[in-house]
Design a protein around this motif. Sequence first.
Motif, PDB file in Angstrom:
ATOM      1  N   TRP A 241       0.855  -1.185   0.000  1.00  0.00           N
ATOM      2  CA  TRP A 241       0.000   0.000   0.000  1.00  0.00           C
ATOM      3  C   TRP A 241       0.889   1.232   0.000  1.00  0.00           C
ATOM      4  O   TRP A 241       1.568   1.536   0.976  1.00  0.00           O
ATOM      5  CB  TRP A 241      -0.902  -0.016   1.233  1.00  0.00           C
ATOM      6  CG  TRP A 241      -1.904   1.096   1.268  1.00  0.00           C
ATOM      7  CD1 TRP A 241      -2.659   1.569   0.233  1.00  0.00           C
ATOM      8  CD2 TRP A 241      -2.258   1.871   2.421  1.00  0.00           C
ATOM      9  NE1 TRP A 241      -3.466   2.586   0.659  1.00  0.00           N
ATOM     10  CE2 TRP A 241      -3.242   2.799   1.998  1.00  0.00           C
ATOM     11  CE3 TRP A 241      -1.856   1.871   3.753  1.00  0.00           C
ATOM     12  CZ2 TRP A 241      -3.823   3.713   2.872  1.00  0.00           C
ATOM     13  CZ3 TRP A 241      -2.423   2.770   4.622  1.00  0.00           C
ATOM     14  CH2 TRP A 241      -3.398   3.683   4.189  1.00  0.00           C
ATOM     15  N   GLY A 244      -2.602   6.449   0.826  1.00  0.00           N
ATOM     16  CA  GLY A 244      -4.013   6.460   1.185  1.00  0.00           C
ATOM     17  C   GLY A 244      -4.520   7.880   1.309  1.00  0.00           C
ATOM     18  O   GLY A 244      -3.755   8.844   1.238  1.00  0.00           O
ATOM     19  N   VAL A 254     -12.235   8.134  -1.619  1.00  0.00           N
ATOM     20  CA  VAL A 254     -10.970   7.553  -1.158  1.00  0.00           C
ATOM     21  C   VAL A 254      -9.945   7.660  -2.263  1.00  0.00           C
ATOM     22  O   VAL A 254     -10.243   7.419  -3.436  1.00  0.00           O
ATOM     23  CB  VAL A 254     -11.161   6.072  -0.757  1.00  0.00           C
ATOM     24  CG1 VAL A 254      -9.821   5.428  -0.442  1.00  0.00           C
ATOM     25  CG2 VAL A 254     -12.089   5.962   0.433  1.00  0.00           C
ATOM     26  N   SER A 255      -8.735   8.043  -1.899  1.00  0.00           N
ATOM     27  CA  SER A 255      -7.612   8.055  -2.834  1.00  0.00           C
ATOM     28  C   SER A 255      -6.581   7.052  -2.337  1.00  0.00           C
ATOM     29  O   SER A 255      -6.141   7.134  -1.182  1.00  0.00           O
ATOM     30  CB  SER A 255      -6.989   9.447  -2.931  1.00  0.00           C
ATOM     31  OG  SER A 255      -5.850   9.430  -3.758  1.00  0.00           O
ATOM     32  N   SER A 256      -6.224   6.098  -3.162  1.00  0.00           N
ATOM     33  CA  SER A 256      -5.304   5.050  -2.721  1.00  0.00           C
ATOM     34  C   SER A 256      -4.478   4.543  -3.899  1.00  0.00           C
ATOM     35  O   SER A 256      -4.967   4.459  -5.021  1.00  0.00           O
ATOM     36  CB  SER A 256      -6.090   3.888  -2.095  1.00  0.00           C
ATOM     37  OG  SER A 256      -5.210   2.930  -1.556  1.00  0.00           O
ATOM     38  N   VAL A 258      -2.105   1.222  -4.667  1.00  0.00           N
ATOM     39  CA  VAL A 258      -1.672  -0.096  -4.217  1.00  0.00           C
ATOM     40  C   VAL A 258      -0.876  -0.746  -5.339  1.00  0.00           C
ATOM     41  O   VAL A 258      -1.240  -0.654  -6.513  1.00  0.00           O
ATOM     42  CB  VAL A 258      -2.881  -0.982  -3.839  1.00  0.00           C
ATOM     43  CG1 VAL A 258      -2.412  -2.359  -3.385  1.00  0.00           C
ATOM     44  CG2 VAL A 258      -3.696  -0.313  -2.746  1.00  0.00           C
ATOM     45  N   ARG A 350       5.128   3.697   5.377  1.00  0.00           N
ATOM     46  CA  ARG A 350       3.908   4.500   5.282  1.00  0.00           C
ATOM     47  C   ARG A 350       4.255   5.978   5.304  1.00  0.00           C
ATOM     48  O   ARG A 350       5.137   6.426   6.033  1.00  0.00           O
ATOM     49  CB  ARG A 350       2.976   4.165   6.441  1.00  0.00           C
ATOM     50  CG  ARG A 350       2.470   2.742   6.401  1.00  0.00           C
ATOM     51  CD  ARG A 350       1.539   2.445   7.555  1.00  0.00           C
ATOM     52  NE  ARG A 350       0.317   3.223   7.465  1.00  0.00           N
ATOM     53  CZ  ARG A 350      -0.670   3.138   8.355  1.00  0.00           C
ATOM     54  NH1 ARG A 350      -0.563   2.318   9.372  1.00  0.00           N
ATOM     55  NH2 ARG A 350      -1.758   3.864   8.213  1.00  0.00           N
ATOM     56  N   LEU A 354      -0.625   9.458   7.513  1.00  0.00           N
ATOM     57  CA  LEU A 354      -1.686   8.615   6.965  1.00  0.00           C
ATOM     58  C   LEU A 354      -2.522   8.040   8.110  1.00  0.00           C
ATOM     59  O   LEU A 354      -1.984   7.458   9.057  1.00  0.00           O
ATOM     60  CB  LEU A 354      -1.087   7.468   6.144  1.00  0.00           C
ATOM     61  CG  LEU A 354      -0.470   7.837   4.807  1.00  0.00           C
ATOM     62  CD1 LEU A 354       0.006   6.587   4.096  1.00  0.00           C
ATOM     63  CD2 LEU A 354      -1.496   8.536   3.915  1.00  0.00           C
ATOM     64  N   THR A 356      -6.068   6.937   7.232  1.00  0.00           N
ATOM     65  CA  THR A 356      -7.141   6.167   6.615  1.00  0.00           C
ATOM     66  C   THR A 356      -6.646   4.753   6.333  1.00  0.00           C
ATOM     67  O   THR A 356      -5.586   4.579   5.749  1.00  0.00           O
ATOM     68  CB  THR A 356      -7.595   6.816   5.305  1.00  0.00           C
ATOM     69  OG1 THR A 356      -7.963   8.155   5.575  1.00  0.00           O
ATOM     70  CG2 THR A 356      -8.753   6.064   4.693  1.00  0.00           C
ATOM     71  N   PRO A 358      -6.149   1.068   4.571  1.00  0.00           N
ATOM     72  CA  PRO A 358      -6.093   0.756   3.143  1.00  0.00           C
ATOM     73  C   PRO A 358      -7.413   0.169   2.637  1.00  0.00           C
ATOM     74  O   PRO A 358      -8.172  -0.434   3.386  1.00  0.00           O
ATOM     75  CB  PRO A 358      -4.982  -0.298   3.073  1.00  0.00           C
ATOM     76  CG  PRO A 358      -4.951  -0.910   4.416  1.00  0.00           C
ATOM     77  CD  PRO A 358      -5.302   0.206   5.371  1.00  0.00           C
TER      78      PRO A 358
END
Length: 361
Positions: A241, A244, A254-256, A258, A350, A354, A356, A358
């Motif tokens: 990940w 996030g 949500v912005s993520s 992966v 990370r 952060l 939020t 995953p």
Amino acid sequence: ARTAWEHIENIDPYEITHPPLGKILIGVGIRIFGMNPFGWRFMGNIFGITMLPLMYLFAKRIFKNSACATISMLLMCFDFMHFSQTRIATIDSFSVFFIMLMYYIMYMYYDSDETDLKKLLPMLFACGVAFGLGIATKWICVYAGAGLAVLFAMATVKKAKRGMPWLKVCLWCVLFFIVIPFAIYFASYAPYFSSDPYGRSAFEIFFGNQEYMLSYHGKLEATHPFQTPWYHWPLVVRPIWFFGAVPGIPEGMVSSIVSFGNPFIWWAATAAAVALIFKKKKTKALKSASVEKAEGESADADKKENGEKNEINMENKTDGEMSVGSGIYGLVITSIVTFPVGFIVSPISRLPGLSTPPVTL
């Protein structure tokens, strides 16, 4: 991206845990488009796209088959990790590109029937330049150089039996694979030399950074929630990940980011690698049986002749099966072996702030 911007502004760089060339390349995009996401991601994207025709050429050279080369390129194109990694501002896409390039050029040398130095030395020179650019980007290219040396040795022994002056080739390679790569590596530190606030000499800066990097990576014990042991990587047990949602994202969204390999490709390739080993053993057994059969019939002239024909047919059949099998299995392996080396070994931690969790995929 921050270090690339610091090089542009002639500021003493904060991140010095890897050689400078990767950040210099990221800086090219920043110079063109500005210090924004598009600018710092641009060059990685270009190198990621360029890997596709390079993969096609490499696979075509190995398999001598356009269909296998096309499929190999498409497998790479649809690999999720390649897509993610080459679209963020990290140096891994550059180092993997240079590894692919130097192996492709060395395989050209290996695959060539030439023994004339005038035709062979340009290949080795180009390979040495690619090697130098690679190690100036990330040290994993030094480790890749070990395999390059094995391929070079195998090719040189083969060519020496056909009259190539192997000693001259080896002497030239001192220049191509030691002197020139070191010169490229040293020159990549130019931003360090010009921005040093302590008045140190170029050699003090250069060798001081080598000592720091060796100590940093040798003693690093950092962990992160998405790390996995190396034997989990081919099975894509746990994705990485990267990013996030942070403050500023609209509510309910949500912005993520992966990163993980395409399971269809990686799982199939793992099974294919095992299958190829057993298939090779079976082919050797069939060839051995055909030879024994021919020897057993050598007392009778007619039977001997028939035995020889049967042996040739058997060898042709098994060789054909092995060639097709190697092509099908090998093209899958070719498209995934290079990337875990370059993409997964980099420790990812990370981002600060952060909170939020995953997204579950």
